[in-house]
Design an enzyme around this catalytic site. Structure first.
Site, PDB file in Angstrom:
ATOM      1  N   LEU A   9     -50.694 -15.716  -9.571  1.00 30.50           N
ATOM      2  CA  LEU A   9     -49.756 -15.435  -8.551  1.00 30.50           C
ATOM      3  C   LEU A   9     -48.714 -16.413  -8.534  1.00 30.50           C
ATOM      4  O   LEU A   9     -49.062 -17.672  -8.567  1.00 30.50           O
ATOM      5  CB  LEU A   9     -50.231 -14.774  -7.277  1.00 30.50           C
ATOM      6  CG  LEU A   9     -50.873 -15.913  -6.459  1.00 30.50           C
ATOM      7  CD1 LEU A   9     -49.708 -16.268  -5.349  1.00 30.50           C
ATOM      8  CD2 LEU A   9     -51.772 -15.147  -5.644  1.00 30.50           C
ATOM      9  N   CYS A  10     -47.470 -16.133  -8.037  1.00 33.00           N
ATOM     10  CA  CYS A  10     -46.499 -16.960  -7.580  1.00 33.00           C
ATOM     11  C   CYS A  10     -45.399 -16.252  -6.828  1.00 33.00           C
ATOM     12  O   CYS A  10     -46.019 -15.310  -5.920  1.00 33.00           O
ATOM     13  CB  CYS A  10     -45.600 -17.382  -9.061  1.00 33.00           C
ATOM     14  SG  CYS A  10     -44.698 -16.182  -9.452  1.00 33.00           S
ATOM     15  N   ARG A  11     -44.350 -16.670  -6.469  1.00 36.74           N
ATOM     16  CA  ARG A  11     -43.638 -16.224  -5.328  1.00 36.74           C
ATOM     17  C   ARG A  11     -43.164 -14.543  -5.679  1.00 36.74           C
ATOM     18  O   ARG A  11     -43.201 -13.745  -4.943  1.00 36.74           O
ATOM     19  CB  ARG A  11     -42.257 -16.945  -5.291  1.00 36.74           C
ATOM     20  CG  ARG A  11     -41.285 -16.328  -3.949  1.00 36.74           C
ATOM     21  CD  ARG A  11     -39.994 -17.253  -3.948  1.00 36.74           C
ATOM     22  NE  ARG A  11     -39.019 -17.061  -4.934  1.00 36.74           N
ATOM     23  CZ  ARG A  11     -38.418 -16.048  -5.170  1.00 36.74           C
ATOM     24  NH1 ARG A  11     -38.222 -15.251  -4.281  1.00 36.74           N
ATOM     25  NH2 ARG A  11     -37.458 -15.964  -6.299  1.00 36.74           N
TER      26      ARG A  11
END
Length: 108
Positions: A65-67
């Site tokens: 996951l990231c932004r």
């Protein structure tokens, strides 16, 4: 590349069925994170040099996951190239999580 929705991830976290890899920068995780998960933080720019830290997850499900899902897609590609067998990208990233699962999280 496989993807996972925030609803699917929530179920997996609730059942302790997933290894969550957060590939954002530390200041981003400080701003907004999934509190009840034990996400491992390795920024995407450092991932290639730190694979030994997650080697034990090579044959397990790994969700990156990231932004918004872009950097985590890069991380998924790298992990797949390095032999990780079950890698998924979180669709929409932490911002999608904030929108659908936990509206108290800051969106940035």
């Amino acid at each position: 590349m496989k993807e996972i929705t925030v609803q699917e991830l929530k179920k997996k976290i609730d059942n302790n069925e997933v290894f969550l890899l957060d590939v954002r920068e530390p200041f981003e995780q400080y701003q907004s994170k999934i509190d009840y998960s034990n996400a491992t933080l390795i920024p995407v720019g450092e991932l290639a040099g730190r694979l030994d830290e997650i080697e034990s997850q090579k044959d397990q499900e790994v969700v990156c996951l990231c932004r918004s899902g872009s950097r985590s897609a890069q991380a998924c590609q790298l992990l797949e190239e390095k032999g990780f067998s079950d890698v998924k990208n979180l669709q929409g990233g932490i911002n999608q999580w904030a929108k659908e699962i936990d509206p108290s999280l800051p969106v940035y």
